[in-house]
Motif scaffolding. Sequence first.
Motif, short mmCIF file in Angstrom:
data_model
loop_
_atom_site.label_atom_id
_atom_site.label_comp_id
_atom_site.label_asym_id
_atom_site.label_seq_id
_atom_site.Cartn_x
_atom_site.Cartn_y
_atom_site.Cartn_z
N SER A 52 0.71 -0.96 0.29
CA SER A 52 -0.16 0.19 -0.02
C SER A 52 1.13 1.24 0.27
O SER A 52 0.62 2.24 -0.74
N GLN A 53 2.03 1.20 0.37
CA GLN A 53 2.57 1.92 0.46
C GLN A 53 4.03 2.30 -0.55
O GLN A 53 4.52 3.02 -0.92
N LEU A 54 4.07 1.54 -1.78
CA LEU A 54 4.74 1.33 -2.36
C LEU A 54 4.70 2.77 -3.58
O LEU A 54 5.45 3.52 -4.20
N SER A 55 3.70 3.24 -3.45
CA SER A 55 2.94 4.36 -4.95
C SER A 55 3.22 5.68 -4.09
O SER A 55 1.94 6.45 -4.85
N ASP A 56 3.07 5.70 -2.69
CA ASP A 56 3.43 6.87 -1.95
C ASP A 56 4.33 7.64 -2.28
O ASP A 56 5.55 7.39 -1.78
N ALA A 57 4.19 8.71 -2.80
CA ALA A 57 5.65 9.99 -3.47
C ALA A 57 6.55 10.19 -1.93
O ALA A 57 7.44 10.26 -2.38
N GLU A 58 5.95 9.91 -0.74
CA GLU A 58 6.83 10.96 0.49
C GLU A 58 6.82 9.38 0.80
O GLU A 58 7.53 9.89 2.43
N THR A 59 6.51 8.44 1.50
CA THR A 59 6.99 7.09 1.26
C THR A 59 8.88 6.75 0.80
O THR A 59 8.67 6.22 -0.28
N VAL A 60 9.49 6.05 1.50
CA VAL A 60 10.60 5.35 1.86
C VAL A 60 11.03 4.20 1.47
O VAL A 60 10.57 4.31 3.05
N LEU A 61 11.12 3.43 1.00
CA LEU A 61 11.18 2.17 1.12
C LEU A 61 11.98 1.97 0.10
O LEU A 61 12.32 1.60 -1.23
N VAL A 62 13.40 1.11 0.34
CA VAL A 62 14.24 0.17 -0.44
C VAL A 62 15.01 -0.73 0.30
O VAL A 62 14.19 -1.08 1.45
N VAL A 63 15.16 -1.90 -0.54
CA VAL A 63 15.68 -3.02 0.20
C VAL A 63 16.92 -2.88 -0.72
O VAL A 63 17.98 -2.27 -1.29
#
Length: 75
Positions: A52-63
């Motif tokens: 649900s957070q992948l498309s949020d431009a203000e959320t940073v998710l990295v691997v």
Amino acid sequence: MAEPLVRPMTAEDLPAAARLAGMLIRLHVGFDPERFLNLANPEPGYARYFASQLSDAETVLVVAEIDGAVVGYAY
């Protein structure tokens, strides 16, 4: 050992990131079972939430990956 590659999380990374999140929950519960909620199967919930957070431009998710395997994530 190869250097880790840090890159944005993708939908393909969700199972691995959720597995790592579940491992972290279990580690926290092991350290202090009275403070942390012991969820029997947290991985599906983490996968849904991260998705649900992948498309949020203000959320940073990295691997972080080594040799193509996801070995870490940051949120």
